[in-house]
Each structure stands twice: as C-alpha cells, then as structure tokens.
Design an enzyme around this catalytic site. Sequence first.
Site, PDB file in Angstrom:
ATOM      1  N   LYS A 202      -9.292  34.094  14.240  1.00 18.27           N
ATOM      2  CA  LYS A 202      -8.866  35.186  15.128  1.00 18.27           C
ATOM      3  C   LYS A 202      -7.340  35.374  15.032  1.00 18.27           C
ATOM      4  O   LYS A 202      -6.661  34.638  14.340  1.00 18.27           O
ATOM      5  CB  LYS A 202      -9.341  34.906  16.548  1.00 18.27           C
ATOM      6  CG  LYS A 202     -10.861  34.658  16.641  1.00 18.27           C
ATOM      7  CD  LYS A 202     -11.706  35.813  16.104  1.00 18.27           C
ATOM      8  CE  LYS A 202     -13.119  35.389  15.767  1.00 18.27           C
ATOM      9  NZ  LYS A 202     -14.127  35.740  16.733  1.00 18.27           N
TER      10      LYS A 202
HETATM   11  C1  PLP Z   1     -15.534  35.347  17.010  1.00 18.34           C
HETATM   12  C2  PLP Z   1     -16.328  36.194  17.929  1.00 18.34           C
HETATM   13  C3  PLP Z   1     -17.076  35.667  18.992  1.00 18.34           C
HETATM   14  C4  PLP Z   1     -17.265  34.209  19.193  1.00 18.34           C
HETATM   15  O1  PLP Z   1     -16.103  33.476  19.269  1.00 18.34           O
HETATM   16  P1  PLP Z   1     -16.113  31.909  18.851  1.00 18.34           P
HETATM   17  O2  PLP Z   1     -14.783  31.446  19.290  1.00 18.34           O
HETATM   18  O3  PLP Z   1     -16.315  31.876  17.374  1.00 18.34           O
HETATM   19  O4  PLP Z   1     -17.238  31.267  19.597  1.00 18.34           O
HETATM   20  C5  PLP Z   1     -17.704  36.535  19.852  1.00 18.34           C
HETATM   21  N1  PLP Z   1     -17.641  37.859  19.683  1.00 18.34           N
HETATM   22  C6  PLP Z   1     -16.963  38.414  18.676  1.00 18.34           C
HETATM   23  C7  PLP Z   1     -16.915  39.902  18.567  1.00 18.34           C
HETATM   24  C8  PLP Z   1     -16.305  37.602  17.749  1.00 18.34           C
HETATM   25  O5  PLP Z   1     -15.646  38.163  16.728  1.00 18.34           O
END
Ligand code: PLP
Length: 416
Positions: A202
């Site tokens: 992210k």
């Molecule tokens: C990455 C992501 C998640 C989940 O996040 P994690 O930290 O990987 O559990 C949920 N929704 C979206 C749209 C994502 O891109």
Amino acid sequence: MPLALHGGTPVRTEPLPTSLDSSGRILGRAEQEAVERVIASGVLWRVTGTEVAALETEFAALLGTAHAVASTSGTSALHLAVAAVNPEPGDEVIVPPVTDFGTVIAVLACNAVPVFADVDPVTGCLTPESVAAKITSRTRAVIAVHLFGGPAPIGELVELCRPRGITVIEDCAQAYLTVPHGGTGYAGTRGDIGCFSLQQTKHITAGDGGLTVTDDPELARRMRLFADKGWPRDTGERTHLFLGLNYRMTELVGAVARVQLTRLGEIVAARRAVAARLTKELDGLAGLRLPSPEEISRHSFWLYPILLDPELVGTDNADFGAALLAEGIPASAGYLDRPVYLTPAMAERRTYGISGFPIDGRHYAKGDCPVAEDMIERTLVVLQCNERYSDQDVDDIITAVRRVHAHFAHFAHLAG
Ligand SMILES: *Cc1c(COP(=O)(O)O)cnc(C)c1O
C-alpha cells in the site's frame, strides 16, 4: 521494432522499482530508530505502550476525524467496521466485485451475506444505481471501495443509504488522500467509517497493519473493544462486553507506521506526478482511456488504470498486458483473475465446515455483474505506479505502451 513478446529487445531489462522491496519503498533511518526506540523501551504491546495510541491520534488528526482505531491489517480494519454495525446473522452487506478479498472477508466473518452490486465501467467503483437495486430489508451496510485510489461516488451513496439506516463503510486500502467529488475531506471521512491498510504494497507500510476511522463515538468504542477481546480496559473491569478478537497492533508496527505517515503527502504527490506524465505522453492513442488531469488531482494512484476499447486497439486486455510485461513493464490485465464472487470461497461456499453458512442458499455465478466481468476479461489494464520511479523509468513505460499500442493497432488496421 518487434515486440519483446515476439523476440524483440524488451524496452526494459532492469526491473522497475517495486513496493515489494526497498527499491520502491521509502523506509529509512527514522523507521529504524523508531523500531530501536520500542525495543529499548521493553514495551512491545499497545496496552501499556504509547506508539499505537499516538498513531491513532496522528492519523485521526491527518484525516480530520474524531477517532481512529488501529488493528493488524486492512482486512481487520474492515472487520472492525462491519462488527461495529453488528449485523444479525444473515443480514446483508453490499460490496463491489472488483476488490481485494479482504472487503468480503469482513462481511463473512460477521456471519453476514455479501451482496455484489455492479460497478461503473470506467472507475470500477460501485454506482448508486446498482447499489439501490440491491437494497433489501436486510441490508445493513454498503462497503464502497475507492478502487486503485480513484474516488467512489461516496456522497451519492451516503444520500441513498443514510435515510434508510444503512451504514456506509469506505474501503480506503488503496486510497490514502483520495479526494471524492462533492463536499470536502479525504476518502474515509465522507461515509460513516473509513478503513485503511498498512500492508507491504500500500502507499505506506509497516508490513501489515490497519486503521479504521469514524466521527461516531459509539462506533469507535465498539471497534476499540472488538479489537481487544471485548475487554473494557478503560473501566478497570476484567470482563468481556461482547465477542471480540485480538486484533491489537503492536508497538513495533505502530512506531514504524507513525514515521510512514509523515511521508504520505510526498508519496501521493510523487505518484500523481508519475500519473500526470503518463497521461500527458500517452494521451491520444486510439482506443485507450487514461485518467484525465481532473481525475489525477483526486486520485492517489495505488495503480494507474488504463481502459482499452478492444475494437479500436485491435486486441483485448490480456494480450495488451502480456505484451507490456514482456517489455519489462509490470502490468496486469483485469487486476483480478475473476470477480470476487467467482472465487471458490464464494462460488462454492467454502466458509464454515460444509455448512456454507452464511451464504448457504445463495448462488454466485457468472453474469451477476456483467460490467465488472467485462472490465476484468476485456477492457482493464493496470500499471504499477511508484513514488520512486525516475524520469527514465516513466519514459520506459511510455515507450513500451506506445510500442505495444502501435503493434496491435497496425494489425487491427490491416485486418480492418
Ligand atoms: C489490500 C486491500 C484490503 C486488505 O488489506 P490487507 O491489509 O491486505 O488485509 C482490503 N481492501 C482493498 C481494496 C485492498 O486493496
């Protein structure tokens, strides 16, 4: 110049910076010092520590919300949100089919039923019309995903849902500092609850981690308790007010995330600058739709989406994406292999034992969301976007997209 796919020399042989390692992350001395500070303190959990609490205060201040609650992942951040809504088993939560499975896990883990509504063919985000068509007497919440960092129509969704007592949850895992249309404030602050991720890929990361924000003190308290076994530590009692989990973020993660938070503005600005150059240089290629300058100012570019018109381009997203990859440019056709409702977990109802609960009796099948399926199967190509891309890196992406486009357009022209 022949395509690399056909034996030509790739535009790029040196890998581009990637969020999967230090080449595409901004992690420096300050993060190292933060970890050392926590280790030296001997307090590694948040219960008697200060880092996670400070992160919550700082994140709430950055977004301008009253409350932020930390947890262990974006998925848990979403689980906190749905758990705070406290649906009855079998209640429904409307979700988009183009998203990370974490969006849907949060619903299933609350014994609620994910109901998939179709998306806008350009943004891939839920539309107010498709959501309205899926609302029933059992709808308790809508989770709007700001896909790739582009804004979902959150104002209209709130207008639709609020009078009906339906909670609007924003999944901002890909959308730090995204600016939705209408009103003011960042994504995550327009609905009732906003959910963020600190996972490796992210915008900012501490490996894994999650943050959930809200202005509502009752929702905030439910989330805080849910992430800590339902234990009201603030009252001094050793009791459990309702079923919760242990989703406590550690001080190590909190300390790193605090430093990452200070870099967020710079990271999003750098990604917008990359996107602006891509759009400027690729604009006008027949059959490609790129983010416009107006869209770029609202978008945070977790990924850079291109929509192609297969008739004009002369091929579909699969060939276009494969050709880009062969040129050394990280690209994905469709983002997902299939819409979330066609994964085995959903389509075959692999949930709890063989019960299929809470989606027993539901049938998720091809054709449920035709727009989403068309994006994944034909029109959508996403490029990686990274704050560490140099001008040369962006030049190489531009060269590769032009080369691949010229190749397919040439043969489409001959065939036409
Ligand atoms: C990455 C992501 C998640 C989940 O996040 P994690 O930290 O990987 O559990 C949920 N929704 C979206 C749209 C994502 O891109």
